[in-house]
Design an enzyme around this catalytic site. Structure first.
Site, PDB file in Angstrom:
ATOM      1  N   CYS A   1       1.043  -1.308  -0.042  1.00 19.95           N
ATOM      2  CA  CYS A   1      -0.054   0.247   0.072  1.00 19.95           C
ATOM      3  C   CYS A   1       0.911   1.250  -0.064  1.00 19.95           C
ATOM      4  CB  CYS A   1      -0.963   0.058   1.191  1.00 19.95           C
ATOM      5  SG  CYS A   1      -0.357   0.245   2.708  1.00 19.95           S
TER       6      CYS A   1
ATOM      7  N   HIS B   1      14.390 -15.404  10.799  1.00 18.61           N
ATOM      8  CA  HIS B   1      13.838 -15.627  12.025  1.00 18.61           C
ATOM      9  C   HIS B   1      12.297 -15.650  12.282  1.00 18.61           C
ATOM     10  CE1 HIS B   1      17.749 -13.850  14.035  1.00 18.61           C
ATOM     11  NE2 HIS B   1      18.007 -14.451  13.032  1.00 18.61           N
TER      12      HIS B   1
HETATM   13  C1  RB5 Z   1      -3.745   5.344   0.767  1.00 20.00           C
HETATM   14  O1  RB5 Z   1      -3.686   6.733   0.755  1.00 20.00           O
HETATM   15  C2  RB5 Z   1      -2.773   5.054   2.053  1.00 20.00           C
HETATM   16  O2  RB5 Z   1      -3.402   5.648   3.319  1.00 20.00           O
HETATM   17  C3  RB5 Z   1      -2.592   3.803   2.110  1.00 20.00           C
HETATM   18  O3  RB5 Z   1      -2.185   3.299   0.842  1.00 20.00           O
HETATM   19  C4  RB5 Z   1      -1.566   3.125   3.116  1.00 20.00           C
HETATM   20  O4  RB5 Z   1      -0.337   4.003   3.171  1.00 20.00           O
HETATM   21  C5  RB5 Z   1      -2.206   2.980   4.637  1.00 20.00           C
HETATM   22  O5  RB5 Z   1      -1.410   2.574   5.568  1.00 20.00           O
END
Ligand code: RB5
Length: 148
Positions: free
Chosen positions: A68, A101
């Site tokens: 993400c 680990h």
């Molecule tokens: C999305 O904008 C962002 O919040 C997500 O990709 C991530 O970084 C969340 O932990």
């Protein structure tokens, strides 16, 4: 030898990196289960972390890669499943230690935090490093059974 199946998923914060790594691994001969997202629309990272966790839990893939924007949210999501040991890494040493680990079965990246070349190196290390077992086994077993 049968191809190893790797599941991969991301939110909109890491689409370019996810596409890069999926293609990279496909070229290396891995079977890739791409769980999305595949567009630039804003989505919720827990949905993709949970999707990948279920795929691993059900045995449809042996390892997972999640991404993400920061890597933080989607690793928190995946780690809510006792079967998942998801490690957010930013360097090759942590990718190696996550296997040696922690017997990590999922590696996590921040699409806004790491470049494609370093990410490739981390993924290679993650996929080619064995768990050391021994004293680490006892600790890893405890991760699956937190006291309630
Ligand atoms: C999305 O904008 C962002 O919040 C997500 O990709 C991530 O970084 C969340 O932990």
């Amino acid at each position: 030898m049968t191809k190893q199946t790797i599941a991969i998923a991301c939110d909109h914060g890491a689409l370019a990196l996810k596409s890069h790594i999926a293609a990279y691994l496909q070229n290396k001969g891995y079977e890739i289960l791409d769980l999305g997202v595949n567009g630039t629309e804003s989505v919720d990272y827990p949905d993709y972390g949970y999707k990948l966790a279920h795929i691993l839990k059900d045995g449809q893939a042996t390892r997972g890669i999640l991404m993400c924007g920061s890597g933080i949210g989607i690793s928190i999501a995946a780690n809510r499943f006792p079967e998942i040991r998801a490690a957010l890494v930013h360097d090759v040493t942590c990718a190696r230690l996550a296997r040696e680990h922690n017997d990590a079965n999922v590696i996590v990246f921040g699409g806004r935090m790491i470049g494609p070349d370093l990410c490739e190196e981390c993924v290679n290390t993650f996929l080619n490093t064995d768990f050391e077992g021994g004293r680490h086994q006892r600790r890893v077993d405890k991760l699956s059974n937190p006291p309630r």
